[in-house]
Design an enzyme around this catalytic site. Structure first.
Site, PDB file in Angstrom:
ATOM      1  N   THR B 123       0.846  -1.199   0.000  1.00 60.48           N
ATOM      2  CA  THR B 123       0.000   0.000   0.000  1.00 60.48           C
ATOM      3  C   THR B 123       0.875   1.241   0.000  1.00 60.48           C
ATOM      4  OG1 THR B 123      -0.199  -0.063   2.414  1.00 60.48           O
ATOM      5  CG2 THR B 123      -1.921  -1.161   1.143  1.00 60.48           C
ATOM      6  N   PRO B 124       0.391   2.314  -0.634  1.00 55.77           N
ATOM      7  CA  PRO B 124       1.228   3.499  -0.848  1.00 55.77           C
ATOM      8  C   PRO B 124       1.136   4.509   0.300  1.00 55.77           C
ATOM      9  CG  PRO B 124      -0.827   3.764  -1.999  1.00 55.77           C
ATOM     10  CD  PRO B 124      -0.912   2.430  -1.284  1.00 55.77           C
ATOM     11  N   THR B 126       0.601   7.705  -0.379  1.00 57.42           N
ATOM     12  CA  THR B 126      -0.276   8.799  -0.802  1.00 57.42           C
ATOM     13  C   THR B 126      -1.731   8.549  -0.425  1.00 57.42           C
ATOM     14  OG1 THR B 126      -0.207   7.684  -2.919  1.00 57.42           O
ATOM     15  CG2 THR B 126       1.116   9.667  -2.694  1.00 57.42           C
ATOM     16  N   ASN B 127      -2.168   7.307  -0.485  1.00 58.87           N
ATOM     17  CA  ASN B 127      -3.543   6.957  -0.099  1.00 58.87           C
ATOM     18  C   ASN B 127      -3.500   5.791   0.864  1.00 58.87           C
ATOM     19  OD1 ASN B 127      -4.726   8.643  -2.298  1.00 58.87           O
ATOM     20  ND2 ASN B 127      -3.623   7.146  -3.535  1.00 58.87           N
ATOM     21  N   GLY B 207       5.087   2.804  -6.329  1.00 59.90           N
ATOM     22  CA  GLY B 207       6.064   3.270  -7.303  1.00 59.90           C
ATOM     23  C   GLY B 207       6.515   2.189  -8.264  1.00 59.90           C
ATOM     24  N   GLY B 225       1.180   0.341 -12.634  1.00 63.91           N
ATOM     25  CA  GLY B 225       2.224   1.335 -12.859  1.00 63.91           C
ATOM     26  C   GLY B 225       1.772   2.728 -12.454  1.00 63.91           C
ATOM     27  N   CYS B 258      -3.157   8.814  -8.071  1.00 59.66           N
ATOM     28  CA  CYS B 258      -2.422   8.688  -9.325  1.00 59.66           C
ATOM     29  C   CYS B 258      -3.310   8.895 -10.545  1.00 59.66           C
ATOM     30  CB  CYS B 258      -1.743   7.330  -9.403  1.00 59.66           C
ATOM     31  SG  CYS B 258      -2.884   5.972  -9.142  1.00 59.66           S
ATOM     32  N   GLY B 432       0.850  -0.854 -19.737  1.00 59.23           N
ATOM     33  CA  GLY B 432       1.647  -0.497 -18.556  1.00 59.23           C
ATOM     34  C   GLY B 432       2.387  -1.681 -17.982  1.00 59.23           C
ATOM     35  N   ARG B 433       2.571  -2.709 -18.782  1.00 60.84           N
ATOM     36  CA  ARG B 433       3.312  -3.914 -18.384  1.00 60.84           C
ATOM     37  C   ARG B 433       2.727  -4.552 -17.119  1.00 60.84           C
ATOM     38  NH1 ARG B 433       9.278  -3.385 -17.872  1.00 60.84           N
ATOM     39  NH2 ARG B 433       9.239  -5.569 -18.442  1.00 60.84           N
TER      40      ARG B 433
END
Lengths: 423, 525
Positions: B123-124, B126-127, B207, B225, B258, B432-433
């Site tokens: 988990t990031p 930013t959120n 990231g 991504g 994002c 986005g792979r």
């Protein structure tokens, strides 16, 4: 069997222990353990066995648990056994770690043995010093080890052989779960201590009746005897708490832990002693001397064991393993109701009871043939000791149950004839 | 003197210790997942609802905590996101059944849902809380266990939030260990988790380096991504509405999501009017000097300045020495180029919007494609237009799997002001792979075992409706013999279990009742 193994067994008979080597062959268990890892043993011929014996919890955390191997390796960079006469960093650190998780708040001291038997002897000597009395009460068919005092508390099979049985009337044995017998033994107020495995292991895990153990503790208090808890097999989370006696509401005066405390990597055993009982440690601290007892490398491993078994994940694992195994064994019991007649259980300490006086022996053999190693109870061969490890995976448990169902069925057919199919 | 537990020989950083710790957490999760598969849909949804209620109740508290700990975003907006990932998320999937088998008479097939097992969720920062809520709830809906690896910058609020939800789950009857969080997520430790065969699926949001690491771990992974959404404002759009929506989107949580618009593209013919609309919507339109300052500040010599992430427009302006009116919501930065020459055409995660003017719709599409070629392929894009032909051409051309029309992209692409699935993990698909191009939802956390009959008409399909699916619920607690209050020693049933063969016409429920009565009789209770 390979030629190599045959030759090895000859050497084992010639140089190690002819009787023991041969007895296993006679029981149909030709195991020579070579590699070992996690809950698996590998015979020298390559066959894999799932280990449900674990030497009474010695391998609770698995064989050669990687964290314990690393602790021992890293410990050896700095420590060796240590000098048993001097204050020692690792011995004191382990004593503190034990005091921090002791079953009674007054348990401040730890004395060390190199193995469980010596630790039991220390416990009994401590009780005798503290009470200035000699008598020791234990349970009929008790098993506390083979050293000088410990062997006298147990079945005379192991003492008479060496002319080492009690001849002074100092070691009294009473039946388990019999409070009247216990009170009769204590009434004279000449007993130093009652020594009690929280669940008698070698006797096939008969379970204490509800209220029995606390009542024994109260009798000890009434008749000025000490209560020594032997937690060698039941401790270290096997019953869902670090010490099983606390599940029964017992705060012992002296407690012994061994086997699993050394993680199967470095033998060590510990005696936890309350302030009240630890008088000899002040009167003559050199009173018990043990060069190998509390070896500092063992202390390093033991501290890691204590840290690991107290992780919250382990508590959940033990509960899941206990519940899952029980549910599966209940199903197997329902398949063979005339043979598999009971389960004794507290946590991952289990005894499977069979309807035949030697019933656990063929079960052991058929489990062995089916890749599971579990041992019968020496002092009650109706009962198979069934002791999964603390960290067993769900897949491993499922695999054990699959094999147990097959092994129990084969043993039943061997003893009772071909099965009447139902359904 | 009190005893202290000390470490004389510290092995905590050794590979053995890291692997040991990861294995233990994951094995506890595997047990929980295995037991969870015994649960029926009612109990599963009761747990989901209880956890959603806890997430909702904690929304404000953790919004404050997250902003305080990370410095990113806006408390009120985070609270909103935390709430959106509670009840509305569950309600979105309320009518979908991820537990019971599906019976398809026409194709003579039965499909049995099979949970992945253990979800390893990154988990990031930013959120943090919204992503935790979302990943936990979609895991529970599908009867998976989840282990969360929080971003270190949001560790404290994440650990507390996940623990609260774990407690709510267990209190509602979930298996212990169904929700766990790694409390000290160092890179070597997290790598042990990701590479373990006990991990069934990695759900990676964050990231690029972390997502690629998830894909390299040898475990199945859904990694997503970065974004870098181009937004095209066409001449056919309602410019005033478009500007308002874009400002609303960019200022929402200060662009910490994002899915926020990164580069605006518009036509020369609408440029002047659109700028005017933006000013009215409380955007500051930068002059050349402002843009130079912004560029230097956001993309310094060492790369992107993460200090700016989720900061508000006034704060960023002050840092750069740009004078802006109080109450400015976003900074509009006109740029003459798109691509490697212009760092401002990259992802910014702050309320700075690059603004680029083109001469034709064809050129607009080419520039939008260039934005995504630079970064953010497969992620999000937006178009504001009154002409569906423009929307169609734009969407078919850009390499994004969601193109939001006439809506704020931040919220719209994440499924909160559109009919897209509400998510905090945007599948960036093949562009986005990544393995999934949709908004990630519970359906990605299960697979189906399909019973497929012989299609020959002579072979009839079975009667699967009403068949017991074998849900047996939580494991019964094993007795602790002799312990007061334990179930006590259980004696076996004296007779073999009756089977359906011996008792035709008896339902399983009746059988269960009969066995229970038999047991009671034996036990004398």
């Amino acid at each position: 069997m390979s030629q190599a193994k045959l030759e090895f067994l000859d050497r084992s008979r010639a140089f190690w222990n002819p009787g023991k080597t041969q007895d296993w062959q006679d029981m149909g268990v030709d195991l020579v353990i070579d590699r070992r890892e996690g809950y698996y043993l590998y015979d020298m011929d390559g066959r894999r066995l799932i280990d449900l014996h674990l030497n009474g919890g010695t391998y609770n955390l698995g064989h050669r648990n990687a964290e314990l191997v690393e602790a021992l390796r890293a410990g050896a960079e700095r420590f060796d056994m240590g000098n048993h006469h001097f204050p020692a960093l690792a011995r004191t650190a382990l004593a503190e770690a034990l005091a921090a998780c002791a079953p009674a708040p007054e348990m401040v001291y730890t004395a060390y043995g190199s193995g469980g038997g010596e630790a039991i002897d220390i416990a009994l000597k401590t009780a005798r010093h503290a009470t200035q009395k000699r008598k020791i009460v234990s349970i009929v068919k008790a098993y506390h080890g083979h050293t000088g005092l410990a062997v006298k508390t147990g079945d005379d099979r192991f003492s008479k052989l060496f002319l080492s049985e009690d001849t002074q009337g100092e070691f009294i044995q009473v039946p388990f779960n019999d409070l009247n017998a216990m009170e009769d033994a204590l009434r004279g107020r000449d007993v130093a201590a009652v020594i009690m495995e929280t669940i008698p292991a070698t006797y096939g895990f008969p379970m204490p009746k509800e209220g029995y153990l606390p009542a024994v503790k109260r009798l000890c208090e009434r008749y000025d005897a000490l209560y020594i808890a032997d937690e060698v097999q039941t401790g270290l989370m096997r019953c869902g708490e670090i010490w099983a006696c606390t599940k029964y509401g017992i705060e012992p005066d002296i407690m012994v832990t061994g086997k699993g405390i050394g993680g199967g990597m470095y033998p060590i055993a510990c005696v936890l002693i309350t302030e009240r009982c630890g008088g000899w440690l002040k009167e003559d601290g050199f009173g018990h001397i043990s060069t190998g007892g509390g070896a500092e490398l063992g202390c390093i491993v033991a501290m890691k064991v204590l840290e690991m078994v107290q992780r919250p994940e382990v508590r959940t694992m033990v509960r899941n393993i206990s519940d899952y195994m029980r549910a599966g064994l209940d199903q197997i019991m329902a398949e063979y109701p005339d043979f598999f007649i009971g389960i004794r259980q507290h946590g991952v300490v289990m005894g499977l009871e069979f309807n035949h006086e030697q019933g656990a022996k063929p079960v052991m053999k058929h489990l062995y043939d089916n890749g599971v190693w579990a041992i019968f109870s020496t002092l009650d061969p109706r009962v198979l000791q069934f002791k999964p490890g603390l960290l067993m995976t769900q897949a491993e448990c499922e695999e054990v149950l699959r094999r147990v169902e097959i092994g129990v069925g084969l043993a039943r057919d061997e003893l009772m004839g071909a099965r009447r199919r139902h359904g | 003197m009190e005893p202290q537990v000390r470490t004389l020989v510290d092995i905590s950083g050794s590979p053995a210790a890291l692997k040991g710790r990861a294995d233990l957490v994951l094995e506890r999760a595997r047990w929980a997942a295995e037991i969870f598969q015994r649960y029926d849909r009612d109990l599963t949804m009761a747990i989901v609802d209880a956890v959603a209620a806890a997430a909702h109740g904690n929304a404000g508290r953790y919004a404050e905590w997250a902003v305080k700990e990370t410095g990113f975003g806006v408390v009120e907006h985070k609270r909103h996101k935390n709430e959106m990932t509670a009840f509305p998320l569950v309600d979105f999937y309320r009518d979908e059944d991820f537990v019971n088998p599906r019976i398809d008479e026409a194709r003579k097939m039965v499909e049995i849902p099979r949970p992945a097992g253990v979800i390893m969720a990154l988990t990031p920062s930013t959120n943090p809380i919204a992503t935790i809520n979302y990943k936990i709830l979609i895991s529970l809906m599908t009867r998976n266990a989840i282990v969360i690896s929080p971003h270190p910058a949001a560790r404290e609020c994440s650990v507390d939030a996940a623990r609260a939800l774990a407690q709510a789950a267990v209190e509602a009857g979930a298996p212990d260990g169904v929700i766990q969080i790694i409390e000290d997520p160092t890179i070597p430790l997290v790598e042990q988790f990701m590479g373990s065969p006990k991990t069934s699926l990695i759900l990676a949001t964050g990231g690029t380096a972390m997502v690629r690491s998830a894909y390299s771990s040898s475990s199945p992974a859904i990694g997503v991504g970065p974004g870098n959404a181009p937004v095209f404002v066409d001449s056919s759009a309602d410019l005033s509405k478009a500007a308002k929506r874009i400002v609303e989107s960019k200022s929402f949580d200060n662009s910490a999501l994002c899915t926020n618009e990164s580069v605006l593209i518009t036509l020369a013919e609408t440029d002047a009017r659109l700028r005017q609309c933006f000013k009215q919507a409380r955007a500051h339109v930068c002059d050349d000097d402002d843009v130079a300052r912004l560029r230097r500040y956001l993309f310094h010599d060492r790369g992107f300045n993460i200090e700016c992430i989720g900061r508000d427009a006034v704060w960023i302006a002050q840092e750069c020495g740009i004078r802006v009116p109080d109450g400015t919501l976003i900074l509009l930065a006109p740029v003459g180029q798109i691509g490697v020459e212009e760092p401002l055409s990259r992802e910014k995660l702050c309320p700075v919007l690059a603004y680029h003017t083109v001469n034709s719709r064809r050129q607009a599409i080419a520039q939008a494609r260039a934005v995504l070629r630079l970064a953010g392929a497969g992620h999000s894009a937006a178009v504001h237009t009154g002409d569906e032909q423009v929307a169609m051409q734009f969407a078919a051309a850009v390499e994004a799997y969601r193109v939001v029309v006439n809506a704020p992209c931040t919220q719209g692409a994440a499924g909160f002001q559109t009919a897209l699935a509400p998510t905090f993990t945007i599948g960036t698909g093949f562009f986005g792979r990544s393995s999934v191009g949709e908004n990630i939802g519970p359906q990605h956390l299960i697979q189906w075992t399909r019973l497929a009959y012989n299609s020959d008409a002579s072979e009839p399909f079975g009667h699967y409706h009403g068949l017991s699916s074998g849900f047996s619920g939580p494991l019964p607690e094993a007795p602790a013999d002799g312990v007061p209050g334990s179930n006590g020693y259980r004696t076996p049933s004296p007779s073999p279990r009756p089977s359906q063969d011996t008792l035709p016409g008896v339902t399983r429920d009746e059988l269960r009742r009969m066995i229970a009565e038999e047991l009671r009789a034996v036990l004398g209770k």
